[in-house]
Design a protein around this motif. Structure first.
Motif, PDB file in Angstrom:
ATOM      1  N   ILE A 181       0.608  -1.452   0.156  1.00  0.00           N
ATOM      2  CA  ILE A 181      -0.381  -0.044  -0.302  1.00  0.00           C
ATOM      3  C   ILE A 181       1.070   1.356  -0.121  1.00  0.00           C
ATOM      4  O   ILE A 181       1.816   1.447   0.377  1.00  0.00           O
ATOM      5  CB  ILE A 181      -0.478   0.242   1.248  1.00  0.00           C
ATOM      6  CG1 ILE A 181      -1.804  -0.925   0.967  1.00  0.00           C
ATOM      7  CG2 ILE A 181      -2.028   1.404   0.516  1.00  0.00           C
ATOM      8  CD1 ILE A 181      -2.959  -1.613   0.201  1.00  0.00           C
ATOM      9  N   THR A 182       0.238   2.389  -0.446  1.00  0.00           N
ATOM     10  CA  THR A 182       1.538   3.414  -1.264  1.00  0.00           C
ATOM     11  C   THR A 182       0.806   4.541   0.403  1.00  0.00           C
ATOM     12  O   THR A 182      -0.210   4.865   0.890  1.00  0.00           O
ATOM     13  CB  THR A 182       1.261   5.141  -2.313  1.00  0.00           C
ATOM     14  OG1 THR A 182      -0.104   4.904  -2.261  1.00  0.00           O
ATOM     15  CG2 THR A 182       1.767   2.889  -3.363  1.00  0.00           C
ATOM     16  N   PRO A 183       1.334   5.508   0.368  1.00  0.00           N
ATOM     17  CA  PRO A 183       1.639   6.352   1.488  1.00  0.00           C
ATOM     18  C   PRO A 183       0.113   7.397   1.107  1.00  0.00           C
ATOM     19  O   PRO A 183      -0.905   7.774   1.705  1.00  0.00           O
ATOM     20  CB  PRO A 183       2.051   7.473   1.315  1.00  0.00           C
ATOM     21  CG  PRO A 183       3.578   6.585   1.539  1.00  0.00           C
ATOM     22  CD  PRO A 183       3.596   5.240   0.158  1.00  0.00           C
ATOM     23  N   VAL A 184      -0.128   7.817  -0.600  1.00  0.00           N
ATOM     24  CA  VAL A 184      -1.289   8.534  -1.036  1.00  0.00           C
ATOM     25  C   VAL A 184      -2.529   7.280  -0.800  1.00  0.00           C
ATOM     26  O   VAL A 184      -3.543   7.806  -0.537  1.00  0.00           O
ATOM     27  CB  VAL A 184      -0.746   8.811  -2.152  1.00  0.00           C
ATOM     28  CG1 VAL A 184      -2.589   9.230  -3.380  1.00  0.00           C
ATOM     29  CG2 VAL A 184      -0.018   9.990  -2.410  1.00  0.00           C
ATOM     30  N   GLN A 185      -2.398   6.371  -0.960  1.00  0.00           N
ATOM     31  CA  GLN A 185      -3.514   4.816  -0.950  1.00  0.00           C
ATOM     32  C   GLN A 185      -4.263   5.415   0.573  1.00  0.00           C
ATOM     33  O   GLN A 185      -4.958   5.195   1.148  1.00  0.00           O
ATOM     34  CB  GLN A 185      -3.308   4.035  -1.591  1.00  0.00           C
ATOM     35  CG  GLN A 185      -3.008   3.550  -2.663  1.00  0.00           C
ATOM     36  CD  GLN A 185      -2.567   2.175  -3.495  1.00  0.00           C
ATOM     37  OE1 GLN A 185      -2.041   1.817  -2.368  1.00  0.00           O
ATOM     38  NE2 GLN A 185      -2.772   1.866  -4.714  1.00  0.00           N
ATOM     39  N   MET A 186      -2.952   4.864   1.259  1.00  0.00           N
ATOM     40  CA  MET A 186      -3.045   4.932   2.879  1.00  0.00           C
ATOM     41  C   MET A 186      -3.804   6.008   3.342  1.00  0.00           C
ATOM     42  O   MET A 186      -4.999   6.203   4.005  1.00  0.00           O
ATOM     43  CB  MET A 186      -2.085   4.890   3.997  1.00  0.00           C
ATOM     44  CG  MET A 186      -2.509   4.189   5.138  1.00  0.00           C
ATOM     45  SD  MET A 186      -2.776   2.685   5.760  1.00  0.00           S
ATOM     46  CE  MET A 186      -3.350   3.011   6.703  1.00  0.00           C
ATOM     47  N   GLN A 187      -3.623   7.408   2.684  1.00  0.00           N
ATOM     48  CA  GLN A 187      -4.143   8.414   3.310  1.00  0.00           C
ATOM     49  C   GLN A 187      -5.423   8.852   3.208  1.00  0.00           C
ATOM     50  O   GLN A 187      -6.261   9.099   3.899  1.00  0.00           O
ATOM     51  CB  GLN A 187      -3.437  10.140   2.702  1.00  0.00           C
ATOM     52  CG  GLN A 187      -3.583  11.248   3.377  1.00  0.00           C
ATOM     53  CD  GLN A 187      -3.226  12.426   2.421  1.00  0.00           C
ATOM     54  OE1 GLN A 187      -1.486  12.573   1.964  1.00  0.00           O
ATOM     55  NE2 GLN A 187      -4.279  13.418   2.524  1.00  0.00           N
ATOM     56  N   ARG A 188      -6.131   8.401   1.335  1.00  0.00           N
ATOM     57  CA  ARG A 188      -7.411   8.491   0.868  1.00  0.00           C
ATOM     58  C   ARG A 188      -8.186   7.282   1.737  1.00  0.00           C
ATOM     59  O   ARG A 188      -9.540   7.849   2.020  1.00  0.00           O
ATOM     60  CB  ARG A 188      -6.972   8.140  -0.099  1.00  0.00           C
ATOM     61  CG  ARG A 188      -8.047   8.305  -1.109  1.00  0.00           C
ATOM     62  CD  ARG A 188      -9.442   9.059  -0.844  1.00  0.00           C
ATOM     63  NE  ARG A 188     -10.195   9.098  -1.933  1.00  0.00           N
ATOM     64  CZ  ARG A 188     -11.778   9.984  -1.710  1.00  0.00           C
ATOM     65  NH1 ARG A 188     -11.353  10.990   0.099  1.00  0.00           N
ATOM     66  NH2 ARG A 188     -12.745  10.280  -2.088  1.00  0.00           N
ATOM     67  N   PHE A 189      -7.591   6.489   2.230  1.00  0.00           N
ATOM     68  CA  PHE A 189      -8.537   5.085   3.041  1.00  0.00           C
ATOM     69  C   PHE A 189      -9.139   6.043   4.062  1.00  0.00           C
ATOM     70  O   PHE A 189      -9.965   5.435   4.986  1.00  0.00           O
ATOM     71  CB  PHE A 189      -7.763   3.365   3.474  1.00  0.00           C
ATOM     72  CG  PHE A 189      -7.584   3.503   1.930  1.00  0.00           C
ATOM     73  CD1 PHE A 189      -7.497   2.764   0.654  1.00  0.00           C
ATOM     74  CD2 PHE A 189      -6.487   2.540   1.965  1.00  0.00           C
ATOM     75  CE1 PHE A 189      -7.396   2.207  -0.210  1.00  0.00           C
ATOM     76  CE2 PHE A 189      -5.752   0.862   1.070  1.00  0.00           C
ATOM     77  CZ  PHE A 189      -6.437   1.405   0.300  1.00  0.00           C
ATOM     78  N   GLU A 190      -7.975   6.260   4.748  1.00  0.00           N
ATOM     79  CA  GLU A 190      -8.128   7.465   5.883  1.00  0.00           C
ATOM     80  C   GLU A 190      -9.483   8.072   5.919  1.00  0.00           C
ATOM     81  O   GLU A 190     -10.119   7.926   6.892  1.00  0.00           O
ATOM     82  CB  GLU A 190      -7.230   7.587   6.843  1.00  0.00           C
ATOM     83  CG  GLU A 190      -5.834   6.607   6.967  1.00  0.00           C
ATOM     84  CD  GLU A 190      -4.767   7.266   8.292  1.00  0.00           C
ATOM     85  OE1 GLU A 190      -4.127   8.822   7.668  1.00  0.00           O
ATOM     86  OE2 GLU A 190      -3.597   6.092   7.943  1.00  0.00           O
ATOM     87  N   GLU A 191      -9.369   8.750   5.119  1.00  0.00           N
ATOM     88  CA  GLU A 191      -9.769  10.230   4.556  1.00  0.00           C
ATOM     89  C   GLU A 191     -12.160   9.929   4.065  1.00  0.00           C
ATOM     90  O   GLU A 191     -12.974  10.305   5.144  1.00  0.00           O
ATOM     91  CB  GLU A 191      -9.588  11.150   3.313  1.00  0.00           C
ATOM     92  CG  GLU A 191      -9.115  11.704   3.985  1.00  0.00           C
ATOM     93  CD  GLU A 191      -7.780  12.106   2.551  1.00  0.00           C
ATOM     94  OE1 GLU A 191      -8.527  11.939   1.355  1.00  0.00           O
ATOM     95  OE2 GLU A 191      -7.001  13.099   2.749  1.00  0.00           O
ATOM     96  N   VAL A 192     -11.800   8.097   3.632  1.00  0.00           N
ATOM     97  CA  VAL A 192     -13.308   8.267   3.060  1.00  0.00           C
ATOM     98  C   VAL A 192     -13.735   6.751   4.447  1.00  0.00           C
ATOM     99  O   VAL A 192     -15.320   6.740   4.301  1.00  0.00           O
ATOM    100  CB  VAL A 192     -12.809   7.053   2.133  1.00  0.00           C
ATOM    101  CG1 VAL A 192     -12.498   8.052   1.437  1.00  0.00           C
ATOM    102  CG2 VAL A 192     -12.617   5.879   2.442  1.00  0.00           C
ATOM    103  N   THR A 193     -13.280   6.836   5.340  1.00  0.00           N
ATOM    104  CA  THR A 193     -13.500   6.023   6.586  1.00  0.00           C
ATOM    105  C   THR A 193     -13.555   6.761   7.881  1.00  0.00           C
ATOM    106  O   THR A 193     -14.488   6.358   8.480  1.00  0.00           O
ATOM    107  CB  THR A 193     -12.973   4.398   6.972  1.00  0.00           C
ATOM    108  OG1 THR A 193     -11.513   4.370   7.442  1.00  0.00           O
ATOM    109  CG2 THR A 193     -12.441   3.772   5.463  1.00  0.00           C
TER     110      THR A 193
END
Length: 312
Positions: A181-193
């Motif tokens: 998982i990339t840092p950008v993906q991780m940030q987006r996961f946290e934003e949506v959940t």
């Protein structure tokens, strides 16, 4: 990358229709699957499924596209309305689909490369993931899938591979390798959940356990919820059901959550500690073992079930 997504009803063509179902989305999901006539299979190993059946992701085979099966359509619509399922069209059978998605159950986090369970059966997570995938990764994740159909308030959002991604050689993961998982993906996961889920937890506990939490003002309750999520992260299991369990222990029995001996049992000493997916259940056992009657246990379970029913 995913070059095209559209808000539309699912198209039908050659191939089969499947559902990716999240049993942890509600207490009745597994019973619904068991009562219908379609073949389905858990993505978990059988050893895990014996104790985690209600939390497992499942693949359901609804049959070929264009079959006009009313029962299949009814099941699909019902589960997607509950945000408990993602529709898929694909080229392959149930065995192939299960084999493909089992490879994606475990991924590595960006900072410490720790292995964690990937909740791609959550439509919010999957949408964020698909929107950020480079072409080779997208081709690898789609595998036998031709399209994903994610529930939205307006109907469905359909994700398909664009022509460039479809023509790309897919990313290959060797034996023992996991997707990073990339840092950008991780940030987006946290934003949506993150914010939405924490708000739901706050409203649920405030409404369901008003007497027990009377001593906490709103700011203190939100701080405890943040700490509970950190507890679940420490255990390596951020599934919503596991977070809810950890939050209940933290808020209703802080003496348990603050006991280092309990944590040693949860993380190391229990026979099941080696499996991160079992640690929340080990922790909850400390709470429920103090119940003095079956009625008290049933009342607690009924209260927790209100979260999944949205009855708060």
């Amino acid at each position: 990358m995913i070059e095209r997504w559209r808000d539309a009803a699912p198209g039908r063509g050659a191939g089969g229709r499947f559902l990716l179902v999240d049993a942890s989305a509600g207490p009745e999901i597994l019973a619904t699957l068991s009562a219908q006539p379609f073949a389905y299979a858990s993505l978990f190993h059988m050893a895990d499924l014996t104790v985690l059946a209600d939390e497992a992701p499942y693949i359901v085979d609804l049959g070929p596209d264009g079959a006009g099966d009313e029962a299949a359509d009814a099941l699909r619509q019902s589960l997607m309305r509950q945000n408990a399922a993602i529709g898929m069209s694909g080229d392959g059978d149930l065995t192939l689909m299960r084999r493909h998605f089992r490879k994606w159950l475990t991924v590595r986090l960006p900072e410490n490369r720790e292995k964690v369970m990937f909740r791609f059966c959550d439509a919010h997570i999957l949408a964020a993931f698909l929107m950020l995938l480079p072409a080779a990764d997208a081709k690898a994740f789609f595998g036998p899938v031709r399209s994903f159909h994610l529930p939205t308030a307006q109907g469905e959002r359909v994700f398909e591979l664009g022509s460039r991604a479809d023509a790309t050689e897919p990313t290959r993961l060797g034996p023992g390798e996991y997707y990073q998982i990339t840092p950008v993906q991780m940030q987006r996961f946290e934003e949506v959940t993150g914010a939405r889920f924490k708000d739901d937890l706050f409203r649920f506990f405030r409404a369901t356990f008003p007497d027990e939490l009377r001593h906490l003002d709103d700011a203190a309750l939100r701080r405890q919820i943040d700490l509970g999520i950190a507890d679940a992260d420490r255990m390596g299991d951020l599934r919503p059901g596991s977070v809810l369990t950890v939050e209940a222990v933290r808020l209703l029995r802080p003496d348990i959550i603050d006991d280092p001996h309990v944590w040693k049992e949860v993380m190391e000493k229990n026979a099941l500690s080696g499996d991160p997916l079992m640690r929340a259940a080990i922790l909850e056992a400390y709470l429920t073992s103090d119940f003095r009657s079956l009625q008290e246990r049933e009342a607690y379970n009924a209260a927790i079930d209100r979260f999944w029913q949205g009855d708060f």
